[in-house]
Design an enzyme around this catalytic site. Structure first.
Site, PDB file in Angstrom:
ATOM      1  N   GLY A 254      -3.021  -3.274   6.180  1.00  0.00           N
ATOM      2  CA  GLY A 254      -4.020  -2.311   5.721  1.00  0.00           C
ATOM      3  C   GLY A 254      -4.970  -2.934   4.708  1.00  0.00           C
ATOM      4  O   GLY A 254      -4.532  -3.472   3.687  1.00  0.00           O
ATOM      5  N   ASP A 258      -6.635  -0.085  -3.778  1.00  0.00           N
ATOM      6  CA  ASP A 258      -6.707   1.277  -4.322  1.00  0.00           C
ATOM      7  C   ASP A 258      -6.075   1.439  -5.697  1.00  0.00           C
ATOM      8  O   ASP A 258      -6.102   2.530  -6.263  1.00  0.00           O
ATOM      9  CB  ASP A 258      -6.025   2.257  -3.362  1.00  0.00           C
ATOM     10  CG  ASP A 258      -4.560   1.935  -3.152  1.00  0.00           C
ATOM     11  OD1 ASP A 258      -4.144   0.814  -3.497  1.00  0.00           O
ATOM     12  OD2 ASP A 258      -3.825   2.804  -2.646  1.00  0.00           O
ATOM     13  N   ARG A 261      -3.804   4.319  -5.839  1.00  0.00           N
ATOM     14  CA  ARG A 261      -4.338   5.689  -5.775  1.00  0.00           C
ATOM     15  C   ARG A 261      -4.036   6.345  -4.427  1.00  0.00           C
ATOM     16  O   ARG A 261      -3.671   7.520  -4.364  1.00  0.00           O
ATOM     17  CB  ARG A 261      -5.853   5.682  -5.989  1.00  0.00           C
ATOM     18  CG  ARG A 261      -6.297   5.449  -7.413  1.00  0.00           C
ATOM     19  CD  ARG A 261      -7.792   5.647  -7.542  1.00  0.00           C
ATOM     20  NE  ARG A 261      -8.559   4.767  -6.675  1.00  0.00           N
ATOM     21  CZ  ARG A 261      -9.116   5.129  -5.539  1.00  0.00           C
ATOM     22  NH1 ARG A 261      -8.993   6.370  -5.102  1.00  0.00           N
ATOM     23  NH2 ARG A 261      -9.814   4.253  -4.821  1.00  0.00           N
ATOM     24  N   LEU A 280       7.862  -5.602   5.031  1.00  0.00           N
ATOM     25  CA  LEU A 280       8.389  -6.938   4.773  1.00  0.00           C
ATOM     26  C   LEU A 280       9.748  -6.828   4.083  1.00  0.00           C
ATOM     27  O   LEU A 280       9.974  -5.902   3.292  1.00  0.00           O
ATOM     28  CB  LEU A 280       7.422  -7.729   3.895  1.00  0.00           C
ATOM     29  CG  LEU A 280       6.033  -8.015   4.476  1.00  0.00           C
ATOM     30  CD1 LEU A 280       5.191  -8.808   3.473  1.00  0.00           C
ATOM     31  CD2 LEU A 280       6.125  -8.784   5.783  1.00  0.00           C
ATOM     32  N   LEU A 295       1.515  -5.687  -2.756  1.00  0.00           N
ATOM     33  CA  LEU A 295       0.876  -6.977  -2.531  1.00  0.00           C
ATOM     34  C   LEU A 295      -0.553  -6.803  -2.035  1.00  0.00           C
ATOM     35  O   LEU A 295      -0.866  -5.818  -1.364  1.00  0.00           O
ATOM     36  CB  LEU A 295       1.673  -7.800  -1.514  1.00  0.00           C
ATOM     37  CG  LEU A 295       3.146  -8.046  -1.849  1.00  0.00           C
ATOM     38  CD1 LEU A 295       3.818  -8.821  -0.721  1.00  0.00           C
ATOM     39  CD2 LEU A 295       3.289  -8.791  -3.163  1.00  0.00           C
TER      40      LEU A 295
END
Length: 348
Positions: A254, A258, A261, A280, A295
């Site tokens: 992805g 953010d 958030r 992971l 990460l």
């Protein structure tokens, strides 16, 4: 009164009159007419052609002095430190150049001849053809392994600063892929708007597609419409642990910056598309991390890439521990579990 006293008195009176005239001349003149005429005589007129030889005052020195006076003490200190830093950098560069030159001479190499040969290869395009041949060989091997996709469809939910960070992380991913001895095919979907504008400002962005990195404005579901069943969305909110990377899969990261958030944004998108999810195996190999376990996009990609580099097909052992140790930055403060603890976690 004697004639001697009379002459001294006249002499003193003359001196007083002379001093009075000098003081009067040193005072500014109140004669408006003469002052105006004098100022007008100093201004060049434009009745005739302008003389090219007319000297104009040099204001550069004045501007520099004015700039110095405008800076605060703290700013002046910062500028001085920066200048000292640049001077040290310049000296270090010169020293490295001298060391390199001395080393080459000790090896019997002719640096000047090597420089001329390099220029000749550059002019003929021979160097580019060799690098391109090496790259094509790498990508031929990559066609039989897994692919990675970065889903950039969250741009409308991010701030301008976060979008800028995402564009920078995409550049890091491209650079890592180029440097890797075993690159993979990398695709970024939904690259539009401000994100695309940032990337277009990068020199050579138009050539990324020839280096294994495809940027498209198509969405994830449109780009992989024919093989959504082989797509796996990586998200820490998934209940499925990714134990091994399969060659026939497309692993989606992805493209989200953010600051924590957008909770569950990635897994919600994956579930809405009916795509499989996985996370992971951080818990199996890490005891703790001083900072967040979230990460960045490029860190996740680097872990996948390092896994591919270290994977031994003969032993079939998943090198997650080694990949995590190689990629996670020191600021994360990652503390890894021992091999016995890892085995106990795998058994449980």
């Amino acid at each position: 009164m004697s004639s001697l006293e009379q002459s001294k008195r006249e002499e003193n009176l003359a001196k007083e009159q002379e001093n009075g005239q000098e003081k009067q001349e040193s005072l500014p003149s109140c004669d408006l007419k003469s002052s105006t005429e004098k100022s007008n005589s100093d201004v060049p007129t434009h009745d005739g052609p302008i003389n090219d030889d007319t000297k104009t005052p040099n204001t550069n020195e004045g501007d520099a002095a004015g700039e110095e006076t405008k800076l605060s003490k703290n700013q002046l200190k910062k500028r001085k430190r920066w200048e000292q830093k640049m001077e040290v950098k310049k000296r270090r560069k010169q020293q490295e150049k001298e060391v390199k030159s001395a080393k080459a001479k000790a090896q019997g190499r002719d640096l000047e001849q090597e420089r001329k040969e390099m220029e000749a290869r550059t002019a003929s395009g021979e160097g580019w053809r060799k690098r391109q041949a090496v790259w094509e060989k790498k990508m031929k091997q990559a066609s039989s392994t897994f692919q990675v996709c970065i889903d950039c469809s969250f741009g409308e939910q991010m701030t301008a600063k976060e979008i800028n960070s995402l564009a920078l992380q995409l550049r890091y991913c491209y650079a890592s892929n180029r440097r890797s001895p075993q690159p993979c095919f990398l695709t970024a979907t939904s690259v539009t708007g401000t994100t695309l504008d940032h990337l277009k400002n990068v020199s050579g962005f138009e050539e990324w597609s020839t280096k294994g990195f495809t940027c498209t404005d198509n969405s994830l579901e449109e780009h992989y419409k024919s093989k959504l069943s082989s797509v796996v969305y990586l998200t820490s909110d998934s209940d499925n642990v990714l134990n091994i990377l399969e060659d026939d899969k497309v692993y989606v990261v992805g493209g989200i910056v953010d600051r924590n958030r957008l909770k569950r944004a990635a897994i919600d998108r994956a579930e809405s598309l009916g795509i499989a999810t996985a996370k992971l195996p951080l818990d199996a190999h890490l005891q703790e991390m001083e900072s967040t376990r979230v990460l960045t996009t490029n860190h996740v990609y680097d872990i996948l890439l390092k896994y591919k580099e270290l994977f031994d097909r003969k032993s079939s052992k998943a090198p997650w521990r080694e990949a995590l140790m190689a990629v996670l930055p020191n600021r994360k403060g990652a503390k890894f579990a021992s091999e016995e603890e890892e085995k106990s976690k795998e058994a449980s």
